[in-house]
Write a protein that holds these residues in place. Sequence first.
Motif, PDB file in Angstrom:
ATOM      1  N   SER A   4       0.831  -1.206   0.000  1.00 10.38           N
ATOM      2  CA  SER A   4       0.000   0.000   0.000  1.00 10.38           C
ATOM      3  C   SER A   4       0.865   1.256   0.000  1.00 10.38           C
ATOM      4  CB  SER A   4      -0.963  -0.001   1.188  1.00 10.38           C
ATOM      5  OG  SER A   4      -0.263  -0.052   2.403  1.00 10.38           O
ATOM      6  N   LEU A   5       2.036   1.199   0.616  1.00 12.03           N
ATOM      7  CA  LEU A   5       2.955   2.343   0.586  1.00 12.03           C
ATOM      8  C   LEU A   5       3.463   2.576  -0.830  1.00 12.03           C
ATOM      9  CD1 LEU A   5       4.685   4.513   1.999  1.00 12.03           C
ATOM     10  CD2 LEU A   5       6.403   2.737   2.359  1.00 12.03           C
ATOM     11  N   TYR A  72      -1.761   2.635   4.685  1.00 15.04           N
ATOM     12  CA  TYR A  72      -0.451   2.187   5.168  1.00 15.04           C
ATOM     13  C   TYR A  72      -0.186   2.702   6.579  1.00 15.04           C
ATOM     14  CZ  TYR A  72       4.576   2.064   5.803  1.00 15.04           C
ATOM     15  OH  TYR A  72       5.828   1.852   6.322  1.00 15.04           O
TER      16      TYR A  72
END
Length: 90
Positions: A4-5, A72
Amino acid sequence: MVASLVIGIIFLIAGLGLRYWLNRRKFYRRGPMGAEGFSSYESSVFIKFIEKVGKWIAYGLIIFGLLSLWVYSREKKDREIQNMEIQKQN
């Protein structure tokens, strides 16, 4: 978690890059008097429509990137809380 980052950063950069590119094209299309120059009416309508769609796509990319970065941060915070609870139990 790391996905997700990475996705957030990629989409955020892509959205900002698209906005920059569209605005740059619009800026360099202007003449000395500030009016946009097109070769024909049809090209004016088509280009403005494509740029408007591109602008909305860029907004979507930016929002999705920011949401991914928020997810995140929430995942990271939840993992830290779980680690603290495990340490308290031991």
